[in-house]
Design an enzyme around this catalytic site. Sequence first.
Site, mmCIF file in Angstrom:
data_model
loop_
_atom_site.group_PDB
_atom_site.id
_atom_site.type_symbol
_atom_site.label_atom_id
_atom_site.label_comp_id
_atom_site.label_asym_id
_atom_site.label_seq_id
_atom_site.Cartn_x
_atom_site.Cartn_y
_atom_site.Cartn_z
ATOM 1 N N HIS A 123 -46.283 18.317 -13.181
ATOM 2 C CA HIS A 123 -45.063 17.944 -12.467
ATOM 3 C C HIS A 123 -45.121 16.438 -12.222
ATOM 4 O O HIS A 123 -45.877 15.976 -11.372
ATOM 5 C CB HIS A 123 -45.033 18.725 -11.150
ATOM 6 N N HIS A 126 -40.104 18.445 -13.248
ATOM 7 C CA HIS A 126 -39.732 17.492 -12.189
ATOM 8 C C HIS A 126 -38.564 16.579 -12.577
ATOM 9 O O HIS A 126 -37.702 16.310 -11.754
ATOM 10 C CB HIS A 126 -40.913 16.629 -11.744
ATOM 11 N N HIS A 147 -36.077 17.018 -14.631
ATOM 12 C CA HIS A 147 -34.833 17.781 -14.795
ATOM 13 C C HIS A 147 -34.074 17.413 -16.059
ATOM 14 O O HIS A 147 -32.942 17.864 -16.243
ATOM 15 C CB HIS A 147 -33.908 17.644 -13.583
ATOM 16 N N GLU A 205 -39.557 24.891 -7.431
ATOM 17 C CA GLU A 205 -39.595 24.023 -6.241
ATOM 18 C C GLU A 205 -38.226 23.582 -5.741
ATOM 19 O O GLU A 205 -38.122 23.108 -4.612
ATOM 20 C CB GLU A 205 -40.490 22.804 -6.500
ATOM 21 N N ASN A 206 -37.173 23.705 -6.558
ATOM 22 C CA ASN A 206 -35.829 23.296 -6.113
ATOM 23 C C ASN A 206 -34.880 24.494 -5.973
ATOM 24 O O ASN A 206 -33.663 24.335 -5.970
ATOM 25 C CB ASN A 206 -35.200 22.309 -7.118
ATOM 26 N N ASN A 210 -43.509 18.355 -5.758
ATOM 27 C CA ASN A 210 -43.384 17.539 -4.547
ATOM 28 C C ASN A 210 -42.446 18.125 -3.486
ATOM 29 O O ASN A 210 -42.532 17.752 -2.329
ATOM 30 C CB ASN A 210 -42.904 16.128 -4.920
ATOM 31 N N HIS A 211 -41.539 19.038 -3.882
ATOM 32 C CA HIS A 211 -40.613 19.623 -2.897
ATOM 33 C C HIS A 211 -41.134 20.917 -2.261
ATOM 34 O O HIS A 211 -40.394 21.571 -1.526
ATOM 35 C CB HIS A 211 -39.254 19.897 -3.545
ATOM 36 N N ASP A 213 -37.562 23.762 -13.781
ATOM 37 C CA ASP A 213 -37.159 23.775 -12.365
ATOM 38 C C ASP A 213 -35.843 24.513 -12.085
ATOM 39 O O ASP A 213 -34.770 24.026 -12.444
ATOM 40 C CB ASP A 213 -37.038 22.341 -11.849
#
Length: 258
Positions: A150, A175, A177, A39-40, A67-68, A8
């Site tokens: 994820h 996810h 991290h 995604e982040n 999810n983001h 990520d």
Amino acid sequence: MNILMIGDIFGESGRAALAKLLPRLKDEHHVDFTVVNIENAASGFGVTPQIAKATLDLGVDVLTSGNHIWDRKEIVEYIGRENLLLRPANYPSGTPGVGAITVKAGPHRVAVLNLMGRVFMSPIDCPFHKADEVVPELRRETPIILVDMHAEATSESVAMGWYLDGRVSAVVGTHRHVQTADERILPGGTAYITDMGMTGPVDGVIGVDRDLILQRFLTHMPIRFEPAKGPAALCGVVITVDPETGRSTDIRRLRVPA
Ligand SMILES: [Fe+2]
């Protein structure tokens, strides 16, 4: 065939770390194909079309998410026309975008499948049944299949690794991290790691400014999160795959200071 998968990308420092380190890593590990979870990438929450495009322009082949993915509303239109940015395949039917793609890599084709766990996360469709549906379709196109799982619960990722062992080339986690030290080749030839870790600031709390997170834990008041400042690192794995069989022979964990 060597495949680089990167965890990520978090905020501006994660993007800078990727841009700085990618050419060197590709060279050092003789990388043929690169997958990055993005995604982040936009200040820690979601991704914009500009950032997705700039990341592909660095020489990344496929982008995955989680999810983001819907945090930036402008991504909805972009994901509808750019299939190289995946969203989890087990979102309900009718969700914009695609959850899997097959792309050319030299003389071979590589498939990437993005799944999302449900334990401690949104109760979307079952990732195991979705994998049963999608993996045979992908295998008709190529034996080289990479899965970004994820997920929040380590158990759900471990279970997915065993479930897909021998059916895909790799199941790698994103996810959380935090990089896990359990990389291995499963008996059926699937490269596995519960979580590759994140690419971004190392002195925060999974990417976020640590003082803000501590205030949140201490007071339980709503607080706007900001990315942490300071040094960054890139986390990921390099996987060696036999392109004829799709079986992996090696997985090496990366954690490189930027
Ligand atoms: Fe996530």
